[in-house]
Scaffold this motif. Structure first.
Motif, PDB file in Angstrom:
ATOM      1  N   PRO A   1      -5.625  12.988   0.904  1.00  0.00           N
ATOM      2  CA  PRO A   1      -6.261  13.063  -0.682  1.00  0.00           C
ATOM      3  C   PRO A   1      -7.898  12.098   0.367  1.00  0.00           C
ATOM      4  O   PRO A   1      -8.044  12.251   0.820  1.00  0.00           O
TER       5      PRO A   1
ATOM      6  N   ILE B   1      -1.815   5.835   3.399  1.00  0.00           N
ATOM      7  CA  ILE B   1      -2.800   7.634   3.283  1.00  0.00           C
ATOM      8  C   ILE B   1      -1.974   7.755   4.723  1.00  0.00           C
ATOM      9  O   ILE B   1      -1.791   9.287   4.161  1.00  0.00           O
ATOM     10  N   ARG B   2      -2.346   7.688   5.639  1.00  0.00           N
ATOM     11  CA  ARG B   2      -2.212   8.898   6.729  1.00  0.00           C
ATOM     12  C   ARG B   2      -0.240   8.734   7.184  1.00  0.00           C
ATOM     13  O   ARG B   2      -0.504  10.275   7.085  1.00  0.00           O
TER      14      ARG B   2
ATOM     15  N   VAL C   1     -10.607   9.990  -0.770  1.00  0.00           N
ATOM     16  CA  VAL C   1     -10.833   8.717  -0.740  1.00  0.00           C
ATOM     17  C   VAL C   1     -12.385   8.439  -0.988  1.00  0.00           C
ATOM     18  O   VAL C   1     -13.204   8.577   0.400  1.00  0.00           O
TER      19      VAL C   1
ATOM     20  N   SER D   1       0.634  -1.625   0.158  1.00  0.00           N
ATOM     21  CA  SER D   1      -0.126  -0.101  -0.011  1.00  0.00           C
ATOM     22  C   SER D   1       0.430   1.368   0.173  1.00  0.00           C
ATOM     23  O   SER D   1       0.333   2.675  -0.806  1.00  0.00           O
TER      24      SER D   1
ATOM     25  N   ILE E   1      -8.536   8.780  -4.735  1.00  0.00           N
ATOM     26  CA  ILE E   1      -8.216   7.666  -4.324  1.00  0.00           C
ATOM     27  C   ILE E   1      -9.676   6.258  -4.171  1.00  0.00           C
ATOM     28  O   ILE E   1     -10.428   6.657  -4.064  1.00  0.00           O
TER      29      ILE E   1
ATOM     30  N   VAL F   1       0.747   4.453  -2.807  1.00  0.00           N
ATOM     31  CA  VAL F   1       0.869   5.866  -1.975  1.00  0.00           C
ATOM     32  C   VAL F   1       1.859   6.499  -2.505  1.00  0.00           C
ATOM     33  O   VAL F   1       1.477   8.121  -2.205  1.00  0.00           O
TER      34      VAL F   1
ATOM     35  N   TYR G   1      -6.791  12.278   8.715  1.00  0.00           N
ATOM     36  CA  TYR G   1      -5.811  11.874   7.930  1.00  0.00           C
ATOM     37  C   TYR G   1      -6.204  11.462   6.058  1.00  0.00           C
ATOM     38  O   TYR G   1      -5.361  11.472   5.374  1.00  0.00           O
ATOM     39  N   PHE G   2      -6.988  11.717   5.951  1.00  0.00           N
ATOM     40  CA  PHE G   2      -7.872  11.675   4.693  1.00  0.00           C
ATOM     41  C   PHE G   2      -9.408  12.287   4.515  1.00  0.00           C
ATOM     42  O   PHE G   2      -9.734  12.212   5.887  1.00  0.00           O
TER      43      PHE G   2
ATOM     44  N   ARG H   1       1.627  10.088  -4.272  1.00  0.00           N
ATOM     45  CA  ARG H   1       0.515  11.061  -3.633  1.00  0.00           C
ATOM     46  C   ARG H   1      -0.306  11.437  -4.880  1.00  0.00           C
ATOM     47  O   ARG H   1      -1.039  12.286  -5.302  1.00  0.00           O
TER      48      ARG H   1
ATOM     49  N   HIS I   1     -11.096   3.378  -3.379  1.00  0.00           N
ATOM     50  CA  HIS I   1     -10.937   1.551  -2.795  1.00  0.00           C
ATOM     51  C   HIS I   1     -12.264   0.615  -3.032  1.00  0.00           C
ATOM     52  O   HIS I   1     -13.328   1.065  -2.593  1.00  0.00           O
TER      53      HIS I   1
END
Lengths: 321, 321
Positions: free
Chosen positions: B116, B109-110, B118, B65, B76, B69, B166-167, B72, B78
């Motif tokens: 971003p 991602i965090r 997600v 992962s 995303i 990522v 975080y996202f 960047r 998922h």
């Protein structure tokens, strides 16, 4: 029978252990052995009738859970976890202990293939606002803390593993336990207890939120009662929804203080100082207020009838003899 | 902008990729690069304007992962996961892919620290019966499958990680996607598509459940529309409840067949043979029926107005040219 308690060094864990030792049996079956687990070293009382073993370790470590389950305890109380403030302050610690630790324990039980009763302490922190006036049992769970998230994820795993027959799980969504004895811990809910416990001991206490904050409480004595009741509950009567929102006493902070006044007088109340705390308020303002808890009541779970009873329970259990 | 799609080799992943390539932009921003990921090798169309890279691997593998990522991606999608029948048949595979894979991606991602958008495909499988006549947005989520459990746990993580900044996550609870093109997969819901797709192709199909089973559907075209809409949704308007139950067409299987009759005639309907299947029925009888999906509609998500439209969408998108 053999019983395992995780988080046995915690406040509820110690009280539960004492109750198990005193009763010597659960559901009519004598307790032969008691395995007590925590991440910190602790002392346990001995007994001529019950073999008590203390285990210290981290449930999320490889093999730690399997070792605890190897003796096939008939009944497992899974109380271990880090509290809300700590899980919020330390993301990785919270997920490791509250989620990975629980999952490791549940997987160890699954792999042991003997389907014991598992009683898991969840929390009303699985809920997030806005709320209706009275929160029904079928209200959605959208936590607003990492702690609540970890409890919700663990609940979901408990439901699935129970459905699949790996164990017979009961998750208990505890209301705030009040009055907590001893020193304050890192839970953001600490003040609910501080404003009662400290004045009763002649000490000052700080109230960091407005007096009209409503919240639901049950005493430590009720907490132990919930766990003991869940231990022998008929799993078939619970059905597929394994996580139960428990009853409690819904009061405002102002009503808590009025109860303290009735039970202990004005001198006690005068020891409470109001001092707003934004960090605590940011968490508490999203907390649930009042629950219907119908399923829990139908399944026989009981709590105090008033906050006066909660204050008196503290005096009887902590401040007597 | 750069976009990452996991599960890109799946049915929805391929249609989403095609749509992204055709539009060449999302929310007015030109797509410069498209990273397509799946666990199985697959081919991707090339483009003079968009750099397309194919990545094959397992999201739950250490580092997989993080590698995805590392560049960047601004957006995303998922979509990766094993389907319901597979997650039920293989416990460890389901938890590894659907939970651990998602968690590994979210943690990557965090750790990349750039927040971003997600978009995560969840499912109405997060719900479990009994249900009210119309399921409101605040109805509790108690899954009755391991797949639904894994989706619910992933949703909870998405909510928490979004809250913590975080996202900027949006979880979409997809209704059953119907009519699925191509060969049947291991999803227990496959028959909902089979009884339309196969007769339209002149082939026989089996109906394994009673005709009065009600369920909610949206076309593959709507599925792509949901994802594209979520990509540019205002996160502030979504608020703290990040997982959205999507709209769809609620019909009984009997009404599906009536729609087929109206669009394709009696010869098509005659190809459907009723043959009860206890294993499929055991799952389907607990599935949700009809949703209010008010938040989704308010946020601008749209689906077909009737099952006739769903049948026509299949003919236009799969059987024309």
């Amino acid at each position: 029978m053999r019983i395992l308690v995780t988080g046995a060094a915690g406040m509820v864990g110690r009280k539960l252990t004492r109750q198990l030792m005193e009763e010597g049996a659960v559901g009519g079956r004598a307790i032969a052995a008691l395995d007590l687990h925590d991440v910190v070293p602790f002392d346990a009382v001995s007994s001529p009738k019950i073999h008590v073993a203390v285990h210290v370790g981290d449930l999320s470590d490889v093999g730690a859970s399997a070792a605890l389950v190897a003796q096939r305890p008939d009944l497992i109380f899974h109380l271990a976890g880090v509290v809300s403030g700590e899980a919020e302050a330390n993301l990785e610690l919270g997920y490791r202990v509250n989620l990975d630790g629980t999952r490791a324990l549940f997987d160890a039980i699954r792999e042991a293939e003997y389907a014991p009763r598992v009683v898991f302490t969840s929390s009303i922190a699985v809920y997030g606002g806005p709320y209706p006036d009275v929160i029904p049992d079928d209200f959605h769970t959208v936590p607003l803390t990492s702690y609540g998230t970890q409890k919700l994820m663990s609940e979901a795993l408990l439901t699935d593993y129970t459905r699949r027959g790996y164990f017979d799980g009961i998750g208990l969504r505890f209301p705030t336990i009040c009055v907590r004895p001893g020193k304050p811990n890192k839970a953001a809910s600490g003040f609910f207890s501080n404003i009662i416990r400290e004045p009763l001991a002649g000490q000052p206490a700080v109230l960091p939120v407005p007096r009209d904050v409503m919240h639901t409480h049950a005493s430590p004595r009720s907490a132990v009662g919930f766990l003991m009741h869940a231990a022998t509950l008929d799993g078939a009567a619970v059905g597929p929804r394994r996580n139960i929102t428990l009853p409690g006493v819904a009061v405002t902070v102002g009503e808590q203080i009025e109860a303290l006044q009735r039970v202990a007088g004005s001198d006690a109340v005068a020891l409470i100082r109001e001092e707003h705390d934004d960090a605590i308020w940011a968490l508490v303002k999203n907390w649930p207020t009042r629950f219907e808890a119908r399923r829990a009541r139908e399944l026989g779970f009981t709590a105090e009838a008033s906050f006066d009873d909660i204050v008196r329970a503290h005096i009887e259990d902590e401040l007597s003899d």
